[in-house]
Design an enzyme around this catalytic site. Structure first.
Site, PDB file in Angstrom:
ATOM      1  N   SER A 172       3.705  -3.469   0.295  1.00 53.27           N
ATOM      2  CA  SER A 172       2.333  -2.297   0.556  1.00 53.27           C
ATOM      3  C   SER A 172       2.755  -1.628   1.428  1.00 53.27           C
ATOM      4  O   SER A 172       3.009  -3.052   2.580  1.00 53.27           O
ATOM      5  CB  SER A 172       1.664  -3.441  -0.060  1.00 53.27           C
ATOM      6  OG  SER A 172       0.241  -2.886   0.521  1.00 53.27           O
ATOM      7  N   TYR A 184      -3.240 -11.211   1.720  1.00 56.70           N
ATOM      8  CA  TYR A 184      -2.496 -10.085   1.052  1.00 56.70           C
ATOM      9  C   TYR A 184      -1.809  -9.083   2.432  1.00 56.70           C
ATOM     10  O   TYR A 184      -0.549  -9.106   2.083  1.00 56.70           O
ATOM     11  CB  TYR A 184      -3.570  -8.473   0.212  1.00 56.70           C
ATOM     12  CG  TYR A 184      -2.492  -7.718  -1.103  1.00 56.70           C
ATOM     13  CD1 TYR A 184      -2.565  -8.261  -1.756  1.00 56.70           C
ATOM     14  CD2 TYR A 184      -2.398  -6.271   0.123  1.00 56.70           C
ATOM     15  CE1 TYR A 184      -1.290  -7.399  -2.990  1.00 56.70           C
ATOM     16  CE2 TYR A 184      -1.616  -4.989  -0.896  1.00 56.70           C
ATOM     17  CZ  TYR A 184      -0.954  -5.697  -1.380  1.00 56.70           C
ATOM     18  OH  TYR A 184      -0.658  -4.613  -3.015  1.00 56.70           O
ATOM     19  N   ASN A 185      -1.954  -8.605   3.200  1.00 56.56           N
ATOM     20  CA  ASN A 185      -1.512  -8.264   4.185  1.00 56.56           C
ATOM     21  C   ASN A 185      -0.525  -8.816   4.699  1.00 56.56           C
ATOM     22  O   ASN A 185       0.685  -8.477   4.783  1.00 56.56           O
ATOM     23  CB  ASN A 185      -2.375  -8.050   5.231  1.00 56.56           C
ATOM     24  CG  ASN A 185      -3.208  -6.690   5.685  1.00 56.56           C
ATOM     25  OD1 ASN A 185      -3.416  -5.984   4.355  1.00 56.56           O
ATOM     26  ND2 ASN A 185      -4.675  -6.778   5.993  1.00 56.56           N
ATOM     27  N   ALA A 186      -0.211 -10.100   4.932  1.00 55.11           N
ATOM     28  CA  ALA A 186       0.046 -11.446   5.428  1.00 55.11           C
ATOM     29  C   ALA A 186       1.466 -11.206   4.961  1.00 55.11           C
ATOM     30  O   ALA A 186       2.595 -11.326   5.009  1.00 55.11           O
ATOM     31  CB  ALA A 186      -0.410 -12.522   5.431  1.00 55.11           C
ATOM     32  N   LYS A 205       2.746  -9.550   1.991  1.00 53.98           N
ATOM     33  CA  LYS A 205       2.554  -7.620   1.935  1.00 53.98           C
ATOM     34  C   LYS A 205       4.173  -7.802   3.625  1.00 53.98           C
ATOM     35  O   LYS A 205       5.254  -7.088   3.474  1.00 53.98           O
ATOM     36  CB  LYS A 205       2.628  -6.533   2.127  1.00 53.98           C
ATOM     37  CG  LYS A 205       1.978  -6.964   0.484  1.00 53.98           C
ATOM     38  CD  LYS A 205       3.076  -7.258  -0.977  1.00 53.98           C
ATOM     39  CE  LYS A 205       1.934  -7.037  -2.335  1.00 53.98           C
ATOM     40  NZ  LYS A 205       3.369  -6.783  -3.194  1.00 53.98           N
TER      41      LYS A 205
END
Length: 200
Positions: A56, A69-71, A73
């Site tokens: 993402s 979520y960031n980590a 992805k």
């Protein structure tokens, strides 16, 4: 092999429970790891093939209130880069889809406080692209043997800006996301209208 399973968790880092951290890491990152481990021996015996990992834009944008979520992805992007180096010259193609917003069901299982849930839901509902378009772009990028499949096309500008001016990029992302969250919190408090209403 297409590793596409994904879930979402939102909220400030210290507000996310250990259970939700394990849930998202097990699905978004370790799910990709196990998929790659299962596929590699098969593709090696076949003399080639493709592993396509779905990440993402969150993996490079690092928006606030999305740490889990960031980590996960970002981990998928890094894993894909590492695999590309390890499989070089073997006939195995590694591609990583780095996707921006498109209409999907991701928010249906989202674990998040109300304001963060409203932001995510608003962004996905308002997205101008469909999941079908995303799938076509991913398959086309894999066929072209691209390591990075950044889509929609306009996200390539953000992808390059992050690398050329990372601090400027992160400041802009933080400002935009912070304003959106503030609007959602104001709406929930009755100071503005519409953001938390169900779509008609």
């Amino acid at each position: 092999m297409i590793n596409n399973a994904g879930v979402a968790v939102a909220g400030e880092l210290d507000a996310i429970s250990p259970e939700n951290w394990r849930w998202i890491v097990d699905t978004n990152f370790l799910g990709v790891v196990w998929g790659c481990r299962a596929a590699l021996p098969v593709l090696r015996r076949a003399g080639g093939g493709i592993i396509l990992n779905v990440a993402s834009a969150a993996g490079f944008a690092a928006a606030p209130n999305m740490s889990a979520y960031n980590a996960t992805k970002a981990a998928v992007i890094s894993l894909s880069e590492t695999l590309a180096a390890e499989t070089g010259g073997t006939g195995i193609q590694i591609s990583c889809a780095i996707l921006g917003f498109f209409r999907s069901h991701l928010t249906e299982g989202l674990r998040a406080p109300p304001a963060e849930r409203a932001v995510a839901r608003r962004l996905l509902i308002g997205a101008s692209h469909s999941a079908g378009e995303a799938a076509q772009a991913i398959l086309a990028g894999g066929e072209e043997r691209r390591l990075y499949i950044v889509w929609p096309r306009e996200y390539r500008i953000f992808w390059r800006l992050k690398r050329l001016a990372p601090v400027l990029f992160l400041n802009e992302v933080s400002n935009l996301t912070g304003a959106e969250l503030a609007r959602c919190r104001d709406c929930k408090a009755g100071k503005a209208g519409g953001l938390l209403e169900a779509p008609r």
